[in-house]
Enzyme design. Structure first.
Site, PDB file in Angstrom:
ATOM      1  N   GLY A 252       0.664  -1.069   0.100  1.00 31.61           N
ATOM      2  CA  GLY A 252      -0.092   0.199   0.198  1.00 31.61           C
ATOM      3  C   GLY A 252       0.774   1.303  -0.056  1.00 31.61           C
ATOM      4  N   ASP A 253       2.279   1.031   0.314  1.00 32.17           N
ATOM      5  CA  ASP A 253       3.062   2.326   0.024  1.00 32.17           C
ATOM      6  C   ASP A 253       2.844   2.967  -1.169  1.00 32.17           C
ATOM      7  OD1 ASP A 253       5.724   3.648   1.651  1.00 32.17           O
ATOM      8  OD2 ASP A 253       6.206   3.247  -0.630  1.00 32.17           O
ATOM      9  N   ILE A 254       2.812   4.501  -1.357  1.00 30.65           N
ATOM     10  CA  ILE A 254       2.480   5.053  -2.406  1.00 30.65           C
ATOM     11  C   ILE A 254       3.618   4.993  -3.379  1.00 30.65           C
ATOM     12  CG2 ILE A 254       1.757   7.200  -3.502  1.00 30.65           C
ATOM     13  CD1 ILE A 254      -0.390   5.850  -2.115  1.00 30.65           C
ATOM     14  N   LEU A 256       6.086   2.853  -3.289  1.00 35.73           N
ATOM     15  CA  LEU A 256       6.253   1.386  -4.023  1.00 35.73           C
ATOM     16  C   LEU A 256       5.218   1.222  -5.223  1.00 35.73           C
ATOM     17  CD1 LEU A 256       7.473  -1.418  -4.036  1.00 35.73           C
ATOM     18  CD2 LEU A 256       5.837  -2.192  -2.250  1.00 35.73           C
TER      19      LEU A 256
END
Length: 301
Positions: A252-254, A256
């Site tokens: 969910g890391d933007i 990434l």
């Protein structure tokens, strides 16, 4: 070890001090180290004493000079271990590069980012606090808030007219008020989380040693996410950056997700099956792949 003395730490194969130093800089205002003249200046607390060191590349070594403070042999051993861990110098990363070279989408990374190590944050408490600070705000503002916190509550050591800081102890932040943190532009929720996590570390309810004693990755995730303020992303980030758990993926890391899209691995952020398929090719190196994908988002000027 006295002021002005240096120690030499041999560097491993596939190690680039330049790449690691560039990652630590990236034009962000990090108050916990300073980079200038191809050197890293870092304050540390060793055996209850503040010291300041300068780290520079010297051939096939890192030269670490003690600028201020003093330490005995035990402290010197701690310092060497800290720096080796900071730059992940004990990991042989050739197997990761072998996997990269088989992947036509990412093979360029083995040369473009050659020698970049997964730069850590040894202090688990600092890592979690930093994750909380950075939730849902841009990095520039997050570093501004972090600086305000550290300069107000952290320890400092001065040298040649400059101040160098160490992250506050959990006992200190456990005792601050919500109002004090909100005055530093913490949201109410983040102030609550930070104080709560500080109390957990201060009381011993949470610690790096406790996590390291747990038998597997899932139990460590469960122990972390049991605390308010630590979600799945923060738990993965903490395990990746502090404990070097290789399977940590901050889903969910933007950043990434943007990197995956840039490499045409996904076209939609909901394509979890394609993300899983990619990481399945890098078993045992998932966290390194995340780190290199983050690295791909920015380029040296």
């Amino acid at each position: 070890m006295e002021e002005g003395n240096s120690i030499l730490i041999p560097t491993p194969a596939l190690f680039s001090f330049e790449e690691c130093m560039w990652f630590l800089n990236r034009n962000y205002d990090d108050c916990l180290h300073e980079i200038r003249d191809n050197s890293i200046y870092k304050a540390l607390e060793i055996n209850g004493q503040l010291v300041l060191v300068r780290i520079v590349e010297n051939g096939n070594f890192l030269e670490v000079e003690l600028l201020k403070g003093e330490m005995d042999q035990e402290g010197e051993a701690f310092l060497i271990g800290y720096i080796r861990e900071w730059f992940d110098m004990d990991t042989q990363i050739q197997p990761f590069y072998d996997l990269l070279k088989k992947d036509t989408r990412l093979s360029y990374m083995a040369e473009a980012f050659k020698g970049l190590r997964l730069v850590s944050i040894a202090n688990l408490y600092e890592t979690i606090c930093w994750s909380i600070i950075g939730q849902q705000i841009n990095l520039s503002f997050a570093y501004k808030v972090k600086r305000a916190l550290v300069e107000r509550f952290g320890k400092r050591i001065s040298y040649e007219g400059r101040s160098y800081f160490v992250f506050p102890d959990p006992e200190v932040l456990a005792a601050v008020s919500m109002e004090e943190l909100k005055a530093m532009q913490f949201s109410t929720q983040k102030a609550d989380y930070t104080i709560g996590i500080s109390k957990a570390f201060a009381s011993g309810a949470l610690s790096r040693e406790m996590l390291e004693a747990l038998p597997d990755f899932s139990s460590k995730m469960k122990a972390l996410t049991a605390h308010k303020g630590i979600g799945v992303w923060t738990a993965n980030y903490a395990l990746m950056k502090s404990l070097r758990e290789p399977e940590s993926i901050p889903h969910g890391d933007i950043g990434l997700l943007n990197a995956l899209a840039n490499h045409d691995i996904i076209r939609d952020r909901k394509e979890t099956d394609r993300i899983a398929a990619l990481f399945s090719l890098y078993k045992g190196w998932e966290s390194y792949l995340v780190f290199y994908l983050w690295r791909s988002l920015t380029f040296k000027q």
